[in-house]
Scaffold this motif. Structure first.
Motif, PDB file in Angstrom:
ATOM      1  N   HIS A   1      16.875   7.212   0.089  1.00 33.62           N
ATOM      2  CA  HIS A   1      16.043   8.123  -0.692  1.00 33.62           C
ATOM      3  C   HIS A   1      15.447   7.400  -1.909  1.00 33.62           C
ATOM      4  O   HIS A   1      14.250   7.538  -2.210  1.00 33.62           O
ATOM      5  CB  HIS A   1      16.886   9.329  -1.133  1.00 33.62           C
ATOM      6  N   ILE A   2      16.265   6.621  -2.572  1.00 34.86           N
ATOM      7  CA  ILE A   2      15.774   5.856  -3.745  1.00 34.86           C
ATOM      8  C   ILE A   2      14.719   4.854  -3.306  1.00 34.86           C
ATOM      9  O   ILE A   2      13.682   4.680  -3.962  1.00 34.86           O
ATOM     10  CB  ILE A   2      16.955   5.169  -4.474  1.00 34.86           C
ATOM     11  N   ALA A   3      14.973   4.196  -2.165  1.00 36.12           N
ATOM     12  CA  ALA A   3      13.989   3.227  -1.662  1.00 36.12           C
ATOM     13  C   ALA A   3      12.680   3.942  -1.325  1.00 36.12           C
ATOM     14  O   ALA A   3      11.585   3.432  -1.631  1.00 36.12           O
ATOM     15  CB  ALA A   3      14.538   2.511  -0.426  1.00 36.12           C
ATOM     16  N   ALA A   4      12.787   5.137  -0.727  1.00 32.79           N
ATOM     17  CA  ALA A   4      11.565   5.892  -0.413  1.00 32.79           C
ATOM     18  C   ALA A   4      10.841   6.288  -1.684  1.00 32.79           C
ATOM     19  O   ALA A   4       9.594   6.221  -1.769  1.00 32.79           O
ATOM     20  CB  ALA A   4      11.920   7.121   0.418  1.00 32.79           C
ATOM     21  N   LEU A   5      11.602   6.717  -2.698  1.00 33.65           N
ATOM     22  CA  LEU A   5      10.979   7.084  -3.979  1.00 33.65           C
ATOM     23  C   LEU A   5      10.294   5.871  -4.614  1.00 33.65           C
ATOM     24  O   LEU A   5       9.176   5.978  -5.158  1.00 33.65           O
ATOM     25  CB  LEU A   5      12.022   7.668  -4.943  1.00 33.65           C
ATOM     26  N   LYS A   6      10.934   4.717  -4.536  1.00 32.79           N
ATOM     27  CA  LYS A   6      10.328   3.497  -5.089  1.00 32.79           C
ATOM     28  C   LYS A   6       9.041   3.147  -4.346  1.00 32.79           C
ATOM     29  O   LYS A   6       8.044   2.772  -4.968  1.00 32.79           O
ATOM     30  CB  LYS A   6      11.309   2.321  -5.012  1.00 32.79           C
ATOM     31  N   ASP A   7       9.070   3.284  -3.002  1.00 28.00           N
ATOM     32  CA  ASP A   7       7.862   3.013  -2.213  1.00 28.00           C
ATOM     33  C   ASP A   7       6.733   3.944  -2.625  1.00 28.00           C
ATOM     34  O   ASP A   7       5.583   3.522  -2.790  1.00 28.00           O
ATOM     35  CB  ASP A   7       8.145   3.162  -0.712  1.00 28.00           C
ATOM     36  N   ARG A   8       7.063   5.236  -2.787  1.00 35.15           N
ATOM     37  CA  ARG A   8       6.026   6.193  -3.187  1.00 35.15           C
ATOM     38  C   ARG A   8       5.497   5.866  -4.587  1.00 35.15           C
ATOM     39  O   ARG A   8       4.302   5.960  -4.865  1.00 35.15           O
ATOM     40  CB  ARG A   8       6.584   7.624  -3.153  1.00 35.15           C
ATOM     41  N   LEU A   9       6.415   5.452  -5.463  1.00 35.88           N
ATOM     42  CA  LEU A   9       5.976   5.075  -6.830  1.00 35.88           C
ATOM     43  C   LEU A   9       5.076   3.842  -6.797  1.00 35.88           C
ATOM     44  O   LEU A   9       4.041   3.794  -7.484  1.00 35.88           O
ATOM     45  CB  LEU A   9       7.224   4.815  -7.693  1.00 35.88           C
ATOM     46  N   ARG A  10       5.413   2.868  -5.965  1.00 30.52           N
ATOM     47  CA  ARG A  10       4.567   1.679  -5.836  1.00 30.52           C
ATOM     48  C   ARG A  10       3.183   2.052  -5.308  1.00 30.52           C
ATOM     49  O   ARG A  10       2.154   1.549  -5.790  1.00 30.52           O
ATOM     50  CB  ARG A  10       5.214   0.662  -4.894  1.00 30.52           C
ATOM     51  N   GLU A  11       3.210   2.946  -4.277  1.00 28.28           N
ATOM     52  CA  GLU A  11       1.936   3.407  -3.715  1.00 28.28           C
ATOM     53  C   GLU A  11       1.113   4.102  -4.793  1.00 28.28           C
ATOM     54  O   GLU A  11      -0.106   3.875  -4.909  1.00 28.28           O
ATOM     55  CB  GLU A  11       2.178   4.365  -2.531  1.00 28.28           C
ATOM     56  N   LYS A  12       1.759   4.924  -5.589  1.00 37.50           N
ATOM     57  CA  LYS A  12       1.026   5.625  -6.658  1.00 37.50           C
ATOM     58  C   LYS A  12       0.505   4.633  -7.695  1.00 37.50           C
ATOM     59  O   LYS A  12      -0.609   4.779  -8.206  1.00 37.50           O
ATOM     60  CB  LYS A  12       1.924   6.669  -7.326  1.00 37.50           C
ATOM     61  N   GLU A  13       1.324   3.633  -8.025  1.00 32.72           N
ATOM     62  CA  GLU A  13       0.875   2.617  -8.987  1.00 32.72           C
ATOM     63  C   GLU A  13      -0.310   1.834  -8.426  1.00 32.72           C
ATOM     64  O   GLU A  13      -1.287   1.559  -9.137  1.00 32.72           O
ATOM     65  CB  GLU A  13       2.022   1.664  -9.344  1.00 32.72           C
ATOM     66  N   ARG A  14      -0.262   1.478  -7.141  1.00 34.64           N
ATOM     67  CA  ARG A  14      -1.395   0.784  -6.516  1.00 34.64           C
ATOM     68  C   ARG A  14      -2.639   1.663  -6.546  1.00 34.64           C
ATOM     69  O   ARG A  14      -3.747   1.200  -6.861  1.00 34.64           O
ATOM     70  CB  ARG A  14      -1.076   0.427  -5.057  1.00 34.64           C
ATOM     71  N   HIS A  15      -2.385   2.934  -6.204  1.00 38.30           N
ATOM     72  CA  HIS A  15      -3.521   3.857  -6.197  1.00 38.30           C
ATOM     73  C   HIS A  15      -4.083   4.011  -7.616  1.00 38.30           C
ATOM     74  O   HIS A  15      -5.325   3.994  -7.811  1.00 38.30           O
ATOM     75  CB  HIS A  15      -3.079   5.205  -5.650  1.00 38.30           C
ATOM     76  N   ALA A  16      -3.200   4.130  -8.610  1.00 39.62           N
ATOM     77  CA  ALA A  16      -3.658   4.256  -9.989  1.00 39.62           C
ATOM     78  C   ALA A  16      -4.384   2.984 -10.424  1.00 39.62           C
ATOM     79  O   ALA A  16      -5.429   3.053 -11.110  1.00 39.62           O
ATOM     80  CB  ALA A  16      -2.472   4.542 -10.914  1.00 39.62           C
ATOM     81  N   ALA A  17      -3.877   1.826 -10.033  1.00 43.90           N
ATOM     82  CA  ALA A  17      -4.532   0.563 -10.393  1.00 43.90           C
ATOM     83  C   ALA A  17      -5.910   0.498  -9.736  1.00 43.90           C
ATOM     84  O   ALA A  17      -6.895   0.059 -10.359  1.00 43.90           O
ATOM     85  CB  ALA A  17      -3.672  -0.620  -9.971  1.00 43.90           C
ATOM     86  N   GLU A  18      -6.017   0.956  -8.515  1.00 38.72           N
ATOM     87  CA  GLU A  18      -7.295   0.950  -7.819  1.00 38.72           C
ATOM     88  C   GLU A  18      -8.278   1.912  -8.478  1.00 38.72           C
ATOM     89  O   GLU A  18      -9.472   1.608  -8.650  1.00 38.72           O
ATOM     90  CB  GLU A  18      -7.077   1.340  -6.352  1.00 38.72           C
ATOM     91  N   VAL A  19      -7.736   3.059  -8.875  1.00 39.22           N
ATOM     92  CA  VAL A  19      -8.603   4.041  -9.550  1.00 39.22           C
ATOM     93  C   VAL A  19      -9.075   3.465 -10.864  1.00 39.22           C
ATOM     94  O   VAL A  19     -10.256   3.600 -11.234  1.00 39.22           O
ATOM     95  CB  VAL A  19      -7.839   5.379  -9.762  1.00 39.22           C
ATOM     96  N   ARG A  20      -8.227   2.801 -11.609  1.00 40.92           N
ATOM     97  CA  ARG A  20      -8.639   2.185 -12.876  1.00 40.92           C
ATOM     98  C   ARG A  20      -9.684   1.112 -12.646  1.00 40.92           C
ATOM     99  O   ARG A  20     -10.667   0.990 -13.389  1.00 40.92           O
ATOM    100  CB  ARG A  20      -7.414   1.584 -13.581  1.00 40.92           C
ATOM    101  N   ARG A  21      -9.491   0.317 -11.616  1.00 42.81           N
ATOM    102  CA  ARG A  21     -10.482  -0.710 -11.291  1.00 42.81           C
ATOM    103  C   ARG A  21     -11.829  -0.078 -10.949  1.00 42.81           C
ATOM    104  O   ARG A  21     -12.891  -0.540 -11.419  1.00 42.81           O
ATOM    105  CB  ARG A  21     -10.000  -1.539 -10.096  1.00 42.81           C
ATOM    106  N   ASN A  22     -11.741   0.957 -10.120  1.00 40.50           N
ATOM    107  CA  ASN A  22     -12.992   1.632  -9.760  1.00 40.50           C
ATOM    108  C   ASN A  22     -13.658   2.227 -10.991  1.00 40.50           C
ATOM    109  O   ASN A  22     -14.896   2.205 -11.128  1.00 40.50           O
ATOM    110  CB  ASN A  22     -12.757   2.731  -8.727  1.00 40.50           C
TER     111      ASN A  22
END
Length: 178
Positions: A148-169
């Protein structure tokens, strides 16, 4: 008068039930049906309309009150040797019974020990089994928690990537529009 009636009732109880029953089946009296019971004599009388009839003759009680047989036979005298032998035999029987009782108690105690040992072994086995199952459940829970923690970390990484992409855009849009 009452003593005569009581004596008559008592003597009638002594009459054979078989002779009374037989008199019901055979209406003709048997020629040899004179019966004597101690101090009573029973004679059949000619048949009446109501059935068989008997004459009961009570003899006067004898005034001799001495019993025909002695109440208890005289005991033979026992010698000291015979008495000692009887005492020894009684002591031997007592010791034998005591030994049997001690053997039975020892067997019961041994049986109790076996039962107690089995109960302790069963309790230990149950405790081990329960502890093993609890450890397995804890490991499963730990693995589930880690997953569960690993899944939460994966989702957080995905959100961080998505946020980084949104900031870049956003930066690219500002640069293009600006």
């Amino acid at each position: 008068m009452s003593s005569t009636v009581a004596a008559y009732k008592e003597k009638m109880k002594e009459l054979s039930m078989l002779s009374l029953i037989c008199s019901c089946f055979y209406s003709q009296p048997h020629p040899n049906t004179i019966s004597k019971f101690g101090d009573m004599e029973v004679k059949p009388i000619n048949k009446r309309a109501s059935g068989q009839a008997f004459e009961v003759i009570l003899k006067p009680q004898s005034t001799d009150l001495t019993p025909e047989q002695p109440i208890s036979p005289k005991k033979k005298e026992i010698s000291l040797e015979e008495l000692q032998q009887q005492l020894d035999a009684a002591e031997d029987r007592r010791k034998s019974q005591e030994m049997q009782l001690l053997q039975q108690l020892a067997e019961k105690q041994q049986h109790r020990r076996i039962v107690l040992h089995r109960a302790i072994v069963d309790n230990c086995d149950f405790s081990r089994t329960t502890e093993r199952k609890l450890n397995q459940k804890m490991e499963i829970c730990s693995e589930n928690r880690k997953a569960h923690i690993a899944a939460l970390k994966d989702r957080l990484r995905e959100k961080e990537r998505h946020a980084a992409e949104v900031r870049r855009n956003k930066v690219l849009r500002e640069e293009l529009s600006g």
